[in-house]
Design a protein around this motif. Structure first.
Motif, PDB file in Angstrom:
ATOM      1  N   PRO A   1       3.458  13.877   1.271  1.00  0.00           N
ATOM      2  CA  PRO A   1       3.506  13.145   0.006  1.00  0.00           C
ATOM      3  C   PRO A   1       3.788  14.015  -1.208  1.00  0.00           C
ATOM      4  O   PRO A   1       4.371  13.547  -2.176  1.00  0.00           O
ATOM      5  N   HIS A   2       3.365  15.295  -1.193  1.00  0.00           N
ATOM      6  CA  HIS A   2       3.589  16.117  -2.381  1.00  0.00           C
ATOM      7  C   HIS A   2       5.056  16.495  -2.546  1.00  0.00           C
ATOM      8  O   HIS A   2       5.431  17.119  -3.533  1.00  0.00           O
ATOM      9  N   HIS A   3       5.902  16.134  -1.577  1.00  0.00           N
ATOM     10  CA  HIS A   3       7.339  16.301  -1.748  1.00  0.00           C
ATOM     11  C   HIS A   3       7.955  15.073  -2.409  1.00  0.00           C
ATOM     12  O   HIS A   3       9.148  15.057  -2.698  1.00  0.00           O
ATOM     13  N   ASP A   4       7.161  14.055  -2.635  1.00  0.00           N
ATOM     14  CA  ASP A   4       7.690  12.777  -3.094  1.00  0.00           C
ATOM     15  C   ASP A   4       7.057  12.332  -4.411  1.00  0.00           C
ATOM     16  O   ASP A   4       7.727  11.765  -5.259  1.00  0.00           O
ATOM     17  N   ILE A   5       5.758  12.556  -4.549  1.00  0.00           N
ATOM     18  CA  ILE A   5       5.029  12.151  -5.752  1.00  0.00           C
ATOM     19  C   ILE A   5       4.366  13.393  -6.331  1.00  0.00           C
ATOM     20  O   ILE A   5       3.421  13.927  -5.757  1.00  0.00           O
TER      21      ILE A   5
ATOM     22  N   ILE B   1       0.683  11.816 -11.469  1.00  0.00           N
ATOM     23  CA  ILE B   1       0.233  10.448 -11.671  1.00  0.00           C
ATOM     24  C   ILE B   1       1.330   9.628 -12.338  1.00  0.00           C
ATOM     25  O   ILE B   1       1.476   8.423 -12.087  1.00  0.00           O
ATOM     26  N   GLU B   2       2.138  10.279 -13.173  1.00  0.00           N
ATOM     27  CA  GLU B   2       3.235   9.559 -13.832  1.00  0.00           C
ATOM     28  C   GLU B   2       4.239   9.055 -12.801  1.00  0.00           C
ATOM     29  O   GLU B   2       4.751   7.925 -12.907  1.00  0.00           O
ATOM     30  N   ASP B   3       4.561   9.894 -11.802  1.00  0.00           N
ATOM     31  CA  ASP B   3       5.464   9.455 -10.732  1.00  0.00           C
ATOM     32  C   ASP B   3       4.867   8.275  -9.970  1.00  0.00           C
ATOM     33  O   ASP B   3       5.571   7.316  -9.616  1.00  0.00           O
ATOM     34  N   LEU B   4       3.560   8.369  -9.703  1.00  0.00           N
ATOM     35  CA  LEU B   4       2.894   7.282  -8.993  1.00  0.00           C
ATOM     36  C   LEU B   4       2.906   6.004  -9.829  1.00  0.00           C
ATOM     37  O   LEU B   4       3.151   4.910  -9.307  1.00  0.00           O
ATOM     38  N   ALA B   5       2.660   6.135 -11.124  1.00  0.00           N
ATOM     39  CA  ALA B   5       2.677   4.968 -12.000  1.00  0.00           C
ATOM     40  C   ALA B   5       4.058   4.317 -12.020  1.00  0.00           C
ATOM     41  O   ALA B   5       4.170   3.079 -12.049  1.00  0.00           O
ATOM     42  N   GLN B   6       5.105   5.134 -11.974  1.00  0.00           N
ATOM     43  CA  GLN B   6       6.453   4.576 -11.964  1.00  0.00           C
ATOM     44  C   GLN B   6       6.714   3.818 -10.672  1.00  0.00           C
ATOM     45  O   GLN B   6       7.305   2.732 -10.678  1.00  0.00           O
ATOM     46  N   LEU B   7       6.236   4.366  -9.538  1.00  0.00           N
ATOM     47  CA  LEU B   7       6.412   3.688  -8.264  1.00  0.00           C
ATOM     48  C   LEU B   7       5.646   2.364  -8.243  1.00  0.00           C
ATOM     49  O   LEU B   7       6.151   1.343  -7.756  1.00  0.00           O
ATOM     50  N   ILE B   8       4.420   2.376  -8.780  1.00  0.00           N
ATOM     51  CA  ILE B   8       3.638   1.139  -8.845  1.00  0.00           C
ATOM     52  C   ILE B   8       4.358   0.104  -9.707  1.00  0.00           C
ATOM     53  O   ILE B   8       4.449  -1.082  -9.354  1.00  0.00           O
ATOM     54  N   TYR B   9       4.905   0.538 -10.831  1.00  0.00           N
ATOM     55  CA  TYR B   9       5.651  -0.362 -11.713  1.00  0.00           C
ATOM     56  C   TYR B   9       6.856  -0.962 -10.984  1.00  0.00           C
ATOM     57  O   TYR B   9       7.108  -2.167 -11.059  1.00  0.00           O
ATOM     58  N   ASP B  10       7.595  -0.116 -10.273  1.00  0.00           N
ATOM     59  CA  ASP B  10       8.782  -0.605  -9.555  1.00  0.00           C
ATOM     60  C   ASP B  10       8.402  -1.629  -8.498  1.00  0.00           C
ATOM     61  O   ASP B  10       9.093  -2.651  -8.321  1.00  0.00           O
ATOM     62  N   LEU B  11       7.306  -1.373  -7.769  1.00  0.00           N
ATOM     63  CA  LEU B  11       6.884  -2.309  -6.728  1.00  0.00           C
ATOM     64  C   LEU B  11       6.432  -3.641  -7.326  1.00  0.00           C
ATOM     65  O   LEU B  11       6.659  -4.701  -6.750  1.00  0.00           O
ATOM     66  N   LYS B  12       5.795  -3.588  -8.486  1.00  0.00           N
ATOM     67  CA  LYS B  12       5.386  -4.828  -9.144  1.00  0.00           C
ATOM     68  C   LYS B  12       6.586  -5.629  -9.626  1.00  0.00           C
ATOM     69  O   LYS B  12       6.527  -6.855  -9.735  1.00  0.00           O
ATOM     70  N   ARG B  13       7.676  -4.946  -9.924  1.00  0.00           N
ATOM     71  CA  ARG B  13       8.887  -5.665 -10.325  1.00  0.00           C
ATOM     72  C   ARG B  13       9.528  -6.355  -9.107  1.00  0.00           C
ATOM     73  O   ARG B  13      10.088  -7.435  -9.223  1.00  0.00           O
TER      74      ARG B  13
ATOM     75  N   GLU C   1       0.834  -1.204   0.000  1.00  0.00           N
ATOM     76  CA  GLU C   1       0.000   0.000   0.000  1.00  0.00           C
ATOM     77  C   GLU C   1       0.868   1.254   0.000  1.00  0.00           C
ATOM     78  O   GLU C   1       1.708   1.440   0.876  1.00  0.00           O
ATOM     79  N   ILE C   2       0.661   2.103  -0.994  1.00  0.00           N
ATOM     80  CA  ILE C   2       1.374   3.379  -1.089  1.00  0.00           C
ATOM     81  C   ILE C   2       0.554   4.428  -0.355  1.00  0.00           C
ATOM     82  O   ILE C   2      -0.576   4.728  -0.739  1.00  0.00           O
ATOM     83  N   LYS C   3       1.111   4.986   0.682  1.00  0.00           N
ATOM     84  CA  LYS C   3       0.395   5.974   1.485  1.00  0.00           C
ATOM     85  C   LYS C   3       0.622   7.359   0.895  1.00  0.00           C
ATOM     86  O   LYS C   3       1.606   8.027   1.177  1.00  0.00           O
ATOM     87  N   VAL C   4      -0.297   7.777   0.047  1.00  0.00           N
ATOM     88  CA  VAL C   4      -0.225   9.120  -0.522  1.00  0.00           C
ATOM     89  C   VAL C   4      -0.801  10.142   0.453  1.00  0.00           C
ATOM     90  O   VAL C   4      -0.356  11.285   0.509  1.00  0.00           O
ATOM     91  N   ALA C   5      -1.785   9.749   1.216  1.00  0.00           N
ATOM     92  CA  ALA C   5      -2.394  10.674   2.174  1.00  0.00           C
ATOM     93  C   ALA C   5      -3.002   9.889   3.315  1.00  0.00           C
ATOM     94  O   ALA C   5      -3.316   8.706   3.183  1.00  0.00           O
TER      95      ALA C   5
END
Length: 680
Positions: free
Chosen positions: A435-439, A442-454, A394-398
Motif C-alpha cells: 500500500p505505501h507504493h500507492d497511498i 492522508i491527502e491521497d487517501l482522502a482523494q481516493l475516498i472522494y473519487d469512490l463517493k463520486r 473497503e479500501i485495503k490499506v493493510a
C-alpha cells in the motif's frame, strides 16, 4: 556470555563495559559470539546483547567508530536475522543454523550447497522484510528499531531495546535468565537424533508442540454444531452443543491477549426484552475479505449467499467478482447450489457474462452479490460496474495477517475464470504492490475516498488498517478524510493466497489497535463520524463482547467461517491443494466442497443468541443511545468492566504483573480504571 555465578543483568553490564573499553583502545570491529557457550558460561540472548552493546556505544559517543558483527546460535530464521540487524548488527552469522543445514544434507550431495541455499533464503527473506517498510538497502534498516515489542518488561526494553514501542509489559530479566539456566542444565533435555517438530506451522500432538487456536478437536466441535462435520449427525440441541464448544475454547491455555481478560457484570441482570435481539446482532456480523481466487468459487459464493440470507455482509476481497451476479438471473436468486454445487460462472458456460441489462445502483441483491466490495493496490477486477453494485466499498490499506505486503495469488491458482475476473492471464502470479507504493499520505487517501463517493454516492466507504502502535493517529486521519468506517485487523488468521513466511512475526493483536483507535477518536471528538470494525481470530461470543467493550461496532469473521464450511486447517491454502475444496481452483478438489449456506447461518444464529444472553447477565443494555446519526452500545467502549485475570503460562511477575493493564490505562487516559490482576 556470563558466568553461572553471575546474573543476566550483570553479564550484560560487563559486556557493554568491555565493548566500550575495546573501542576506546582502538578496536574497529566487535564480534559478539556465543559459540563457546556451556553450562558454566551461559549465553546472553543475541538480540539482547546486540541491542545493549549498540546503545552503550551510542551513549558513549563511540558507535560510529566501530562495526558490530554477531555469531548467533539462536538465529534460526529470517525474523531473527532482521531483529539483529534492526538493533545494530552490521553482519550476522547464524552458525548453528548453517551447521545444521550441512548436517542434514542428503548423502551423496554437497553439504556446502545446503549452506548456500540457506544463505540465499536468508538474503531473499531479509529483502522482503525490508521492502515491507519501503527500505531498499541494509544500511537504512540497520539500527532502525522498526519493531513493536509485546510481552517484555519495560526494564528489558529500556536496557536492551531502547526506544522501541512496547505497549505491554511482561517477562523481565529474571524470567529470561531462569529459562536460560533451565535450557543449559545438564540432563534436562534428552538427546535426540532428529529435530522435533514443535508445530510452529501445523498442529502437532506432541506435548512440546505449540498450541493452536484451531486444533482438530476445536474444529470438529464447531463443525458438529453446524452440521458440516464428516460422519457426525447434527446435534439435537444445537444451543447446548455450541455452549460446550464455547466453553472448551475459553478453557484453553492463553493464546491471545483477550484470553488474559475477564468480564465482570456492569450491573444487575436485565430482562430479556432489554437486551438487543439476536436478529439485530446478526446485522453487525461480517464475513472477512477473502477473494475469489484465494477461495474456490463454490466456497466464495456459499459465504455470500449465507450472509445475504442472514442480513449480514460479505466481502469480495480484492479479486473482484463475476458481473453475472449483478444481472436479473432467476437461477441465482433461488439457491446458491441450484447448479449442483458448481459456480454461477461455470453454469453459464465457462464464465461468459449473462446478456441481460445491468441493474442500477444500489444493487438489487440476489443471493450472490457481495455487499462489500474491496479495492487494493493492484485494483484487480475493479470496474465502475463493480463499484456501483456495492453497499460498502473497503479500501485495503493493510492486512492484519501480513502488514506491509500487498495481495498475493500464486500463478497455479490463477485459473481461466480467475484470470478473466481479474483481467489477467491464466497461470501468471498476481501480486498487488504494498500500500505505501500507492497511498503516500492522508491527502491521497482522502482523494481516493472522494473519487469512490463520486462513483457510488450511496455506498459507505471504509478503510482497512492493521493493528499496531500508533494506529490511533492513523485512524484519526482516516476519519478526517471522510471515511464512514474503519477496520482494525489483528495479526491472527491468515489468507489462502499468502506464503507461510508472510504471516509470522507480523501485526499486533486487534485488542491493542482497537482500544487505541477508540480512545484517540474519542479524545479528538471524531468517534461519532465512523463505525469501528474489528477482524482477526474471532470465534466465540466472548470475543465479541470484549471487542464491543473495547469499542467495536461490528465484527468480522474469516477463519471461523471457513471452519464452519468444512476447513480442516491443513495449512496448504497457498499450494492449491486444499483437501476440502475451499482454497483451491482445481476442479477435482472443488468437487469435495461440502459447505452449505445453512451451516454459516446456523453458526451466526447460535453466536448471536449467546451474545444476547451474555449482555443480559452482564447488565449491558441494547442499542438505545444515539451518537450523532449512529447507534452504539450502551456499554460501548466501556473497558472499565474488563479485568485482567491471569498471566502468561502462570508466570509470577511481581511488579510486572500489571503488564496487561498498562495498555488500558494508557490508551483510555483514566487513572481511575478499575483494572486488577488476580493472583493465581
Amino acid at each position: 556470555m556470563f558466568g553461572a555465578e553471575k546474573t543476566l543483568t550483570q553479564g550484560i553490564d560487563d559486556l557493554c563495559m568491555q565493548a566500550i573499553k575495546l573501542v576506546r583502545e582502538g578496536a574497529r570491529i566487535l564480534l559478539l559470539s556465543d559459540r563457546s557457550a556451556s553450562a558454566e558460561r551461559l549465553p546472553i540472548p543475541m538480540a539482547m546483547a546486540t541491542g545493549a552493546v549498540h546503545h552503550a556505544l551510542v551513549d558513549a559517543g563511540l558507535r560510529t567508530l566501530a562495526g558490530l558483527a554477531v555469531e548467533a546460535g539462536d538465529c534460526r530464521d529470517i525474523h531473527h536475522a532482521a531483529v539483529l540487524i534492526g538493533y545494530g548488527a552490521g553482519a550476522v552469522c547464524p552458525w548453528l543454523a548453517l551447521e545444521t543445514g550441512r548436517s542434514l544434507a542428503p548423502a551423496g550431495t554437497d553439504a556446502a550447497d545446503a549452506e548456500r541455499k540457506m544463505m540465499k533464503s536468508l538474503d531473499a527473506g531479509l529483502a522482503k522484510v525490508m521492502s515491507k517498510m519501503g527500505i531498499s538497502v541494509v544500511d537504512s534498516y540497520r539500527g532502525a528499531h522498526l519493531f513493536d515489542i509485546l510481552g517484555l518488561h519495560s526494564s528489558v526494553v529500556a536496557r536492551c531495546f531502547y526506544g522501541t514501542p512496547a505497549p505491554l509489559s511482561g517477562v523481565g530479566f529474571a524470567e529470561v535468565e531462569r529459562q536460560l539456566r533451565h535450557t543449559w542444565t545438564p540432563g534436562e533435555a534428552a538427546a535426540s537424533a532428529d529435530l522435533p517438530d514443535y508445530g510452529w506451522v501445523r498442529f502437532r500432538k506432541a506435548d512440546v508442540s505449540e498450541p493452536h487456536a484451531w486444533q482438530p478437536p476445536t474444529v470438529k466441535a464447531l463443525q458438529s454444531v453446524v452440521g458440516s462435520a464428516r460422519n457426525v449427525p447434527q446435534p439435537t440441541d444445537p444451543a447446548g452443543a455450541f455452549a460446550i464448544y464455547t466453553r472448551d475454547v475459553i478453557a484453553r491455555d492463553p493464546a491471545v491477549l483477550r484470553d488474559l481478560l475477564e468480564i465482570r457484570p456492569a450491573g444487575p441482570e436485565l430482562a430479556l426484552n432489554d437486551v438487543e435481539t439476536p436478529a439485530n446482532l446478526c446485522k453487525r456480523f461480517v464475513a472477512s475479505a477473502m477473494s475469489l481466487g484465494s477461495l474456490s468459487p463454490e466456497a466464495h459464493q456459499t459465504i455470500t449467499a449465507a450472509m445475504n440470507m442472514l442480513g449480514g455482509r460479505s466481502n469480495t476481497g480484492e479479486g473482484g467478482e463475476d458481473s453475472a451476479v449483478y444481472r436479473v438471473h432467476p437461477e441465482s436468486a433461488e439457491r446458491v447450489d441450484a447448479g449442483g454445487g458448481m459456480s454461477l460462472a461455470a453454469r453459464s458456460g465457462g464464465g461468459a457474462a449473462v446478456a441481460e441489462a445491468a441493474v442500477e445502483a444500489p444493487a438489487v441483491h440476489v443471493n450472490l452479490n457481495n455487499k462489500i466490495k474491496q479495492i487494493a493496490s493492484g485494483r484487480f477486477g475493479v470496474t465502475a460496474e463493480y463499484l456501483v453494485h456495492a453497499e460498502e466499498i473497503e479500501i485495503k490499506v493493510a492486512q492484519g495477517a501480513k502488514p506491509g505486503e500487498g495481495g498475493q495469488l500464486p500463478g497455479h491458482k490463477v485459473s481461466g475464470l480467475i484470470a478473466r475476473l481479474r483481467h489477467a492471464q491464466p497461470g501468471v502470479a498476481l501480486i498487488s504492490p504494498p500500500p505505501h507504493h500507492d497511498i503516500y499520505s492522508i491527502e491521497d487517501l482522502a482523494q481516493l475516498i472522494y473519487d469512490l463517493k463520486r462513483v457510488n454516492p450511496k455506498a459507505a466507504i471504509g478503510v482497512k488498517l492493521v493493528s499496531g502502535c500508533g494506529v490511533g493517529t492513523v485512524a484519526a486521519g482516516v476519519a478526517k478524510a471522510y471515511a464512514d468506517y474503519i477496520v482494525i485487523a489483528g495479526n491472527t488468521g491468515g489468507t489462502g493466497a499468502a506464503a507461510l513466511s508472510s504471516i509470522k512475526y507480523a501485526g499486533n493483536p486487534w485488542e491493542l489497535g482497537l482500544a487505541e483507535a477508540q480512545q484517540v477518536l474519542m479524545q479528538n471528538g471524531m468517534r461519532g463520524r465512523v463505525r469501528l470494525r474489528t477482524d482477526g481470530g474471532l470465534a466465540t461470543a466472548r470475543d465479541i463482547l470484549i471487542a464491543a467493550l473495547l469499542g467495536a461496532d461490528e465484527y468480522a469473521f474469516g477463519t471461523a467461517v471457513l471452519v464452519v464450511l468444512g476447513c480442516d486447517m491443513a495449512r496448504q491454502c497457498h499450494l492449491n491443494t486444499c483437501p476440502t475444496g475451499i482454497a483451491t481452483q482445481k476442479p477435482e478438489l472443488r468437487a469435495k466442497f461440502r459447505g452449505k449456506p445453512e451451516h454459516v447461518v446456523r453458526f451466526f444464529e447460535q453466536l448471536s443468541g449467546i451474545c444476547s444472553i451474555c449482555w443480559l447477565v452482564m447488565g449491558c443494555l441494547r442499542l438505545r443511545r444515539r451518537l450523532g446519526a449512529r447507534t452504539c452500545w450502551s456499554r460501548f467502549g466501556s473497558m472499565g468492566i474488563l479485568i485482567c485475570s491471569r498471566c502468561w503460562r502462570g508466570c509470577r511477575m511481581g511488579r510486572a504483573g500489571l503488564w496487561v493493564c498498562e495498555i488500558h490505562s494508557r490508551l483510555r487516559g483514566h487513572r481511575s480504571m478499575k483494572l486488577g490482576l488476580r493472583q493465581l
